[in-house]
Each structure stands twice: as C-alpha cells, then as structure tokens.
Write a protein that holds these residues in place. Structure first.
Motif, PDB file in Angstrom:
ATOM      1  N   ASN A   1      55.519  29.264  36.668  1.00 25.65           N
ATOM      2  CA  ASN A   1      54.665  29.781  37.740  1.00 25.65           C
ATOM      3  C   ASN A   1      53.245  30.011  37.230  1.00 25.65           C
ATOM      4  O   ASN A   1      53.043  30.611  36.170  1.00 25.65           O
ATOM      5  CB  ASN A   1      55.222  31.104  38.287  1.00 25.65           C
ATOM      6  CG  ASN A   1      56.570  30.926  38.957  1.00 25.65           C
ATOM      7  OD1 ASN A   1      56.840  29.891  39.563  1.00 25.65           O
ATOM      8  ND2 ASN A   1      57.424  31.929  38.849  1.00 25.65           N
ATOM      9  N   ALA A   2      52.269  29.555  37.997  1.00 30.74           N
ATOM     10  CA  ALA A   2      50.867  29.747  37.631  1.00 30.74           C
ATOM     11  C   ALA A   2      50.450  31.192  37.905  1.00 30.74           C
ATOM     12  O   ALA A   2      50.977  31.844  38.822  1.00 30.74           O
ATOM     13  CB  ALA A   2      49.981  28.784  38.409  1.00 30.74           C
ATOM     14  N   PRO A   3      49.499  31.734  37.155  1.00 26.60           N
ATOM     15  CA  PRO A   3      49.063  33.125  37.343  1.00 26.60           C
ATOM     16  C   PRO A   3      48.639  33.493  38.765  1.00 26.60           C
ATOM     17  O   PRO A   3      48.896  34.631  39.183  1.00 26.60           O
ATOM     18  CB  PRO A   3      47.899  33.256  36.352  1.00 26.60           C
ATOM     19  CG  PRO A   3      48.231  32.290  35.258  1.00 26.60           C
ATOM     20  CD  PRO A   3      48.877  31.126  35.963  1.00 26.60           C
ATOM     21  N   PRO A   4      47.988  32.600  39.551  1.00 23.12           N
ATOM     22  CA  PRO A   4      47.561  33.026  40.895  1.00 23.12           C
ATOM     23  C   PRO A   4      48.676  33.547  41.785  1.00 23.12           C
ATOM     24  O   PRO A   4      48.426  34.387  42.659  1.00 23.12           O
ATOM     25  CB  PRO A   4      46.939  31.754  41.486  1.00 23.12           C
ATOM     26  CG  PRO A   4      46.450  30.989  40.306  1.00 23.12           C
ATOM     27  CD  PRO A   4      47.466  31.250  39.235  1.00 23.12           C
ATOM     28  N   VAL A   5      49.907  33.101  41.573  1.00 19.58           N
ATOM     29  CA  VAL A   5      51.005  33.532  42.437  1.00 19.58           C
ATOM     30  C   VAL A   5      51.375  35.000  42.180  1.00 19.58           C
ATOM     31  O   VAL A   5      52.052  35.635  42.990  1.00 19.58           O
ATOM     32  CB  VAL A   5      52.234  32.613  42.242  1.00 19.58           C
ATOM     33  CG1 VAL A   5      52.982  32.948  40.959  1.00 19.58           C
ATOM     34  CG2 VAL A   5      53.163  32.683  43.447  1.00 19.58           C
ATOM     35  N   TYR A   6      50.923  35.538  41.058  1.00 12.64           N
ATOM     36  CA  TYR A   6      51.202  36.933  40.716  1.00 12.64           C
ATOM     37  C   TYR A   6      49.983  37.832  40.913  1.00 12.64           C
ATOM     38  O   TYR A   6      49.931  38.929  40.347  1.00 12.64           O
ATOM     39  CB  TYR A   6      51.649  37.027  39.249  1.00 12.64           C
ATOM     40  CG  TYR A   6      52.954  36.365  38.931  1.00 12.64           C
ATOM     41  CD1 TYR A   6      54.148  36.814  39.491  1.00 12.64           C
ATOM     42  CD2 TYR A   6      53.015  35.289  38.055  1.00 12.64           C
ATOM     43  CE1 TYR A   6      55.350  36.212  39.191  1.00 12.64           C
ATOM     44  CE2 TYR A   6      54.222  34.681  37.731  1.00 12.64           C
ATOM     45  CZ  TYR A   6      55.390  35.146  38.306  1.00 12.64           C
ATOM     46  OH  TYR A   6      56.582  34.544  38.005  1.00 12.64           O
TER      47      TYR A   6
END
Length: 428
Positions: free
Chosen positions: A107-112
């Motif tokens: 998962n890429a950081p933007p999703v968090y």
C-alpha cells in the motif's frame, strides 16, 4: 442531504468505533506497523522477525516503534495473527524494531493519510499509544464522513437514496486500514463522474475529476481502471453541447469543439498520470510478495509468466475464479454477503439489458453504463486474479482471501447504475 449523510456516517461509524475493541478490524496490526514505519521514515526492507501470519524467510517490513509493538501484543485477541513474535526480533534499538508486514507493504502512503497524521500528532505531542490509536481512528472517520457528504453533494439526483446507501458502509469507516480512504475516494470519484453524464460541467470540474482519479490510483492499484472512464467525459459533454445548440452558428460550433478538446486533453493527461503512477509503484514493490507463507516470490513470478504464455494455466486461473464466484468462497464469515452481492450484480446486468433492448435511455449514457459495469466487473476479476497469483496455495480449490469489503468501493457506481436503469425502464 449532504449534511445528513455526513452526520449519519459520523454517528454510525462512531458507534462502531466505540464498541469495536482494538485489534478487531481486518489486518489491523499489519496496517499499524506499516503506518508506524512510514511515520518513522523507515523504508520497506527484508526483516527476520516473524508472526503467526508472516512466518517465512521472505518477510518484509520496516522499523516500527517499540510502543506500537507492545500495544499490539497487549491487545492481541486472536483476530489478526500478524502480531509480531517478540522472540523472533533480531534488529531492535531504543526507537523501535524491524517487524514484518508483507500484506500491507504494497500500500502506498497516500492511502493512510488521516492515520499518518494521527500517528504523527501522537508522536509529536507525546500522547499514549492508546490515545494516538483512537485519534487516528477519529481522523479517519471524519475524513470518511466528509467524503460521503461531498459525494452526495455533487450528485444532481438520487441524493436521498444514495445517501442512505452510503451511510450503511460507515460501520468500517474508522478502521486503521487502507479501506476507509479507498472507499471514500472511490465513492467521491464515482459521484463526480456520474455528474458528467447528467449535465454540462466546467473545465475546472474536469481537472478535479482527473486529480481525484489519480489519488484513487494511489490508494489501491486494482481500482485504477475506473479512471479510464474519464475518457468518455469529452464525448458525453459534447452530446450536451450539441443538444443545447441544435441551431449552432459557426462560432458556437467552434467553441464546442475547443471545449471538447480541452476536456479530452485533461482526461488523457489524468489517465496517463494514473497509469504512470501504477507502473512506477508496481516496479517499486515487485521484489516481494504479500503472503510468502502461501506463495513465494519465485512461485508468483512463475505463475505470472505461465499465465501470460500458457493457455492451460490461464484456463486453470479462470476456472479457480469461476469456482470462487459460484461458491461465494471466503476465508472467514461473510459468504452470504458475497453471494448476495454477486446475485445483485446479476440482477443489475439484467436491468441493463432491459434498458438497452427497450431503448429507454440516451445512447451516450447507455454506453457509459455498459462501460462502467464492465469496468467494475473487470476490477473484481482482477482482485480474484491477484489473490490467485499471491495468496492461493498450489492444490487449493478456488481462490483464497476474497472478502466482501472489496465490493464496497463500487457500491455507489452500482447503485447509480441500477437507479438510472430502473427509472428508464419504469418510465416506459
């Protein structure tokens, strides 16, 4: 209705937030480790530590804060077995330790985003881990509820029905997970896109739509195909401009052509940016697999190669996907929900056929709905295929790992499609 949707999502999500114990949401400790590693600035790398879920020599993870490791151990209740085994940790210092989280490392950081803000605030303000945990959940729920309200606000019709449907998904809108952001952005993107099928929109609106599509691609790789639907926006908008100017002068036709070209340029650039992001991120994470305990990296690469070169392997994969769909196969509870979802999709397909044969909808809108329906089904099949490649052991009958929550980002699309088609059929 947007305000009602926002408040209802807050209320429903808040009730579940208060009554859901820590560690009782899907993959919560893997997500917690991933977020902590991002806040600590730790890149993903191979680690020796293991857990009951990550018990492989190919584990990858990051440097996670000691407080979060202890918090996961203290609140482990058997639901998420990704809690690290402290005896297996080999790299540790006063700031943290290297622990595995293969299944969330993709998962890429933007999703968090809201959870990263919550964890960062907790670190800066020296809050306890329990306070930080609930702060991150609260911020996630606030963003989720805001996105639901904004999605209803951009709808030109069906606000009440869609608002009620969206609030039903708020039960998981607070979770420490990649799901709330994915559902929020996907829903907003779909509602923005739907507006372009009903009325004329501005150039700025098309830019917002493309940027939202790019952010959706950053949230979850498998939902990127939705952004391809923006390529239909110039054609849809041209239809509105032509119908509004049947007696077009030469100047009006020229303005319509220029505006259509601008829309086309914006849509193409948006799709190219989304595709570029997907390619670059997949290249960034292609050195590990999400569940090496089930399928190793070498097996994943061999399956991918055979899938593209051997028709028998492709037939085997399609057969496994078909078996999983027909039997509504899930690893945990939720089989009836998955079965109901596929049944409703079959009903939606029938309604689309009826709308097509009765010619009760404008041609451009009908083409859009067929493209959207086909794209959404393709995304579901891609999820099954990804699970077959990386999560399904050799000899396993069907597909391992599919869950009902994978349907939720598409809920707004299917609801709007069904409502529009039913209205067309009933108006005959």
């Amino acid at each position: 209705m947007p305000l009602i949707t926002f408040l209802a999502a807050l209320l429903i999500g808040g009730v579940f937030l208060v009554h859901t114990p820590q560690g009782q949401t899907p993959d919560v400790w893997s997500h917690t480790y991933r977020i902590s590693a991002i806040v600590n600035g730790s890149p993903t790398h191979h680690v020796d530590a293991q857990s009951d879920f990550h018990r492989s020599a190919e584990n990858v993870g990051g440097h996670v804060g000691n407080a979060w490791i202890q918090y996961s151990i203290d609140h482990f209740n058997g639901y998420d077995t990704a809690v690290v085994n402290p005896q297996s940790i080999t790299v540790q210092d006063k700031n943290g330790a290297d622990v595995p989280f293969n299944n969330t490392a993709i998962n890429a950081p933007p999703v968090y985003l809201p959870q990263i803000i919550g964890f960062w605030l907790g670190k800066v303000l020296a809050l306890s881990t329990n306070t930080t945990y609930y702060l991150a959940e609260t911020l996630t729920l606030l963003l989720y509820a805001f996105a639901m309200g904004a999605s209803v606000a951009v709808l030109p019709q069906w606000r009440i029905v869609v608002g009620c449907v969206l609030t039903l998904t708020a039960y998981s809108g607070f979770a420490i997970s990649a799901d709330p952001m994915t559902q929020a952005v996907a829903t907003l993107f779909i509602c923005l896109l739907y507006r372009t099928t009903q009325q004329r929109v501005s150039t700025r609106y098309c830019i917002v739509l493309s940027v939202t599509g790019l952010f959706l691609s950053m949230c979850k790789l498998t939902y990127m195909p939705l952004t391809v639907l923006t390529l239909l926006v110039p054609w849809l908008q041209h239809g509105f401009m032509v119908s509004a100017n049947n007696d077009q002068t030469a100047m009006t036709r020229e303005k319509a052509r220029q505006r259509t070209q601008r829309y086309a340029g914006i849509s193409v650039i948006g799709v190219i940016c989304s595709a570029t992001w997907i390619i670059s991120w997949m290249h960034h994470i292609n050195w590990f697999t999400v569940t090496p305990v089930f399928v190793t990296l070498a097996e994943t690469k061999m399956r991918t190669h055979d899938l593209l070169t051997d028709p028998h392997v492709m037939a085997q994969a399609l057969g496994s996907i078909g078996y999983a769909i027909i039997h509504a196969q899930v690893p945990f509870d939720g089989r009836k929900l998955v079965m109901a979802a596929w049944f409703l999709l079959l009903c939606l397909f029938v309604v689309l056929l009826a709308t097509t044969f009765q010619r009760r909808s404008r041609n451009r809108q009908l083409v859009f709905w067929w493209a959207a329906f086909g794209c959404s089904i393709g995304i579901m099949l891609l999820i099954y295929l990804a699970l077959w490649l990386q999560c399904t052991k050799n000899g396993f009958v069907g597909i391992n790992g599919f869950q009902f929550r994978y349907f939720l980002p598409m809920l707004a699309l299917w609801s709007l499609c069904g409502l529009s088609c039913v209205k067309s059929v009933m108006s005959r």
